[in-house]
Scaffold this active site. Structure first.
Site, PDB file in Angstrom:
ATOM      1  NE  ARG A  17      45.052  39.803  44.080  1.00 20.69           N
ATOM      2  CZ  ARG A  17      45.438  40.799  43.279  1.00 20.69           C
ATOM      3  NH1 ARG A  17      45.545  40.628  41.996  1.00 20.69           N
ATOM      4  NH2 ARG A  17      45.693  41.991  43.786  1.00 20.69           N
ATOM      5  CB  SER A  56      43.428  40.141  38.152  1.00 21.43           C
ATOM      6  OG  SER A  56      43.497  41.362  37.469  1.00 21.43           O
ATOM      7  CD  GLU A 101      34.289  34.943  31.952  1.00 24.60           C
ATOM      8  OE1 GLU A 101      33.277  34.926  31.217  1.00 24.60           O
ATOM      9  OE2 GLU A 101      34.950  35.972  32.143  1.00 24.60           O
ATOM     10  CG  PHE A 118      33.795  37.412  36.269  1.00 24.24           C
ATOM     11  CD1 PHE A 118      32.651  38.178  36.483  1.00 24.24           C
ATOM     12  CD2 PHE A 118      35.016  38.054  36.213  1.00 24.24           C
ATOM     13  CE1 PHE A 118      32.733  39.551  36.638  1.00 24.24           C
ATOM     14  CE2 PHE A 118      35.110  39.431  36.362  1.00 24.24           C
ATOM     15  CZ  PHE A 118      33.970  40.183  36.572  1.00 24.24           C
ATOM     16  CG  HIS A 126      39.761  39.829  42.398  1.00 31.55           C
ATOM     17  ND1 HIS A 126      40.821  39.030  42.047  1.00 31.55           N
ATOM     18  CD2 HIS A 126      40.161  41.104  42.186  1.00 31.55           C
ATOM     19  CE1 HIS A 126      41.827  39.789  41.631  1.00 31.55           C
ATOM     20  NE2 HIS A 126      41.461  41.049  41.716  1.00 31.55           N
ATOM     21  CD  GLN A 182      34.331  43.682  38.207  1.00 32.88           C
ATOM     22  OE1 GLN A 182      35.215  43.056  37.661  1.00 32.88           O
ATOM     23  NE2 GLN A 182      33.189  43.970  37.600  1.00 32.88           N
ATOM     24  NE  ARG A 200      42.067  44.564  43.940  1.00 32.65           N
ATOM     25  CZ  ARG A 200      42.568  45.582  44.633  1.00 32.65           C
ATOM     26  NH1 ARG A 200      42.398  45.654  45.939  1.00 32.65           N
ATOM     27  NH2 ARG A 200      43.228  46.551  44.030  1.00 32.65           N
TER      28      ARG A 200
END
Lengths: 285, 307
Positions: free
Chosen positions: B7, B34, B55, B80, B105, B117, B163
């Site tokens: 990321r 993030s 989203e 998400f 993530h 998550q 992540r």
């Protein structure tokens, strides 16, 4: 104005006749919500968007997103009457290998702008196009037609929250408030009232009109163009199944095609309306 | 180079590409710090759209931007994004909008935050959508080149990122080739196909197996869809046994993609290593040990599979 109100009424009635014929031939589809939005589409495509075969995919064109995808027979008929698709093609609706899918498919027919029919998504897409217009400093406007039942979808309210943040005064949403959905009246299934107050609270410019009255539709669209710094939401009160007496305000006709007998009766009514309008036109001349 | 999360590599690449490609726009749903889209946001504020925790609307808005000629990168955690699958299905895939969905993530490798998550079913869902490509790079250089490629690729792409920091796997002169697997280590007894953060672990496992006299080929599959069918079949012909390693549910991910190719073309025995249920909280290291994704566990599974 390019067309007189009488001319627009004549076009709208011809489109209603086509919608009935298309649905009868298809054997399925949604007459109620197709008939209720005809004046809105005619006002847009004849007086505002002015769609032609030449500008149908022009990058600077005004856009129209049909978020209530089940109303697409009305849009196909409009595109045919504007010369964008061949007139005869509208009678291939819902048939195998047709570009005219039961709900709009951009993959098959790019003139519908986006694939819709799963409710709640069109306003976000319209917002994205409007944002791009702002970045590129283009003058095109983006119109999005939603259903009233569709206003129950969460994504619609996400978009209602975000468009004023981006000051999208080039975006105009219109709700075809025909009061009905599959399971019954919107107020009974899941009430969306007080709609105007809600939209105002989200910082939209809101105009409430009779969605079958061309003067009111056009004046609202004019006002939307003049308002700066915020998007406009037109709450257009309409009658589901408008133009065919036995379909009007009857949610049984949300998603059922007329059989041959019903089609005959419906067409007779619409043709009488058309003849009345045509004779008015003769008198004007 | 020190280990770096993909990321982070993505954030750096996007910031650089923003200069070269003015049509790139970026959207985020309150996770820019993030997903690392914040780097682009700071440099090109007029082309960055903070969409809040919404989203569906972010994905739909990205579709609209794409339809008007922009190249939108819509960023959030992978879990998400797929939570808004219906919007991706209609507004992106079926509309064929040129949207780049960036899901960070991914996997149990995120650690302490736990299952809610963790992107664990995202490859399966994205892979099922026509028009959508799926790319998961395994280190810094591959990520940067993949991002650059994706920006100019016509069509929707799902980019899956980690992540956690990843060690370098590819050499400095590496060239990303969309749709092509990369043979990182040759071998003749078994081929290990790996993707993303576990490619490095698979390489370590192969080294360990070497000590036991097992010659394992390691192939990095950065493009999960369209998968490199030719290479998958070639490896099956040459090494017989196949192992797949992914930090994703074993249903529908890399393992499934490899098995689909082999079942139809050259059936051999395949062992899938991946997550079988939900993840849980814990340090990434502890989780990889518990769920069999560290080098030692991978080597053990391969050894047993070859018995």
């Amino acid at each position: 104005m390019e067309n007189s109100i009488l001319d627009l009424k004549i076009i709208a009635t011809k489109i209603r006749i086509d919608i009935i014929k298309m649905l009868n031939l298809a054997g399925s589809g949604h007459p109620g919500g197709s008939l209720s939005c005809v004046e809105i589409l005619v006002a847009l495509f004849w007086e505002k968007i002015k769609r032609t075969p030449e500008n149908a995919l022009d990058p600077d064109r005004d856009r129209f997103i049909l978020s209530k995808g089940h109303g697409v027979p009305a849009l196909y008929a409009v595109l045919a009457h504007r010369g964008v698709i061949p007139y005869e093609e509208i009678f291939t609706l819902r048939k195998i290998n047709s570009r005219l899918q039961g709900h709009p498919s951009r993959l098959d027919l790019p003139y519908v702008e986006a694939s819709t029919g799963s409710l709640g998504q069109g306003l976000s897409i319209a917002q994205g196009i409007a944002l791009a217009g702002k970045i590129d400093k283009k003058n095109y406007r983006v119109y999005c037609l939603l259903g009233d039942g569709e206003m129950q979808e969460g994504q619609v309210w996400e978009a209602i929250m975000s468009a004023p943040k981006f000051k999208l005064d080039n975006l105009c949403a219109i709700v075809d408030y025909n009061k009905g959905q599959i399971d019954g009246y919107v107020k009974d299934v899941m009430n969306i009232e007080p709609l105007v107050d809600k939209l105002r609270a989200f910082n939209w410019n809101v105009i409430e009109i009779d969605g079958h009255d061309f003067e009111q539709i056009l004046s609202a669209l004019d006002e939307a163009e003049l308002i700066k710094g915020k998007p406009t939401f037109i709450v257009a009160h309409t009658i589901k199944g408008k133009g065919v007496s036995f379909m009007e305000d009857n949610h049984e006709w949300h998603g059922k095609a007329p059989n041959d007998e019903e089609t005959k009766i419906a067409l007779k009514e619409l043709e009488e309306q058309l003849n009345e309008l045509l004779s008015q036109k003769m008198e004007v001349k | 180079m020190p280990a770096k999360a993909t990321r982070v590599s993505f954030g750096e690449a996007l910031e650089e590409l923003g200069e070269k490609i003015p049509d790139i726009v970026v959207l985020d749903a309150d996770l820019s710090k993030s997903t690392m889209s914040i780097k682009f946001a700071k440099k090109f504020p007029e082309r960055f759209f903070e969409m809040g925790i919404a989203e569906q609307n972010m994905i739909g808005t990205a579709a609209g931007l794409a339809l008007a000629g922009k190249i939108p990168f819509a960023c959030s955690f992978a879990c998400f994004l797929i939570g808004r699958y219906e919007t991706i299905r209609m507004s992106v895939a079926y509309t064929n909008a040129n949207v780049k969905l960036v899901g960070t993530h991914a996997g149990i490798g995120i650690g302490e935050d736990g299952y809610s998550q963790m992107g664990l079913e995202d490859i399966a869902l994205m892979r099922a959508l026509p028009n959508v490509s799926v790319v998961q790079p395994c280190d810094d250089i591959e990520t940067k080149q993949a991002v650059e490629y994706i920006a100019t690729h016509e069509g929707p792409v799902f980019l899956r990122l980690t992540r956690q920091a990843l060690e370098d796997v590819n050499p400095p002169d590496y060239k990303f080739n969309f749709g092509k697997g990369v043979v990182l280590k040759d071998g003749k007894d078994v081929t290990i196909f790996a993707t993303g953060g576990v490619v490095f672990n698979s390489l370590l496992a192969a080294e360990e197996l070497e000590k036991d006299g097992i010659s394992a080929r390691v192939v990095n599959i950065h493009t999960i869809k369209p998968i490199d069918e030719e290479l998958v079949i070639k490896c099956a012909i040459e090494t017989g046994r196949i192992v797949t390693v992914e930090d994703h549910n074993i249903v529908g991910g890399l393992g499934s993609a490899v098995m689909e190719v082999l079942s139809e073309n050259y059936p051999v025995k395949v062992k899938r290593i991946g997550i079988k249920k939900f993840g849980e909280s814990g340090s990434p290291k502890a989780l990889y040990e518990k769920y069999g994704l560290d080098a030692k566990s991978i080597a053990k599974t391969v050894r047993e599979f070859l018995k």
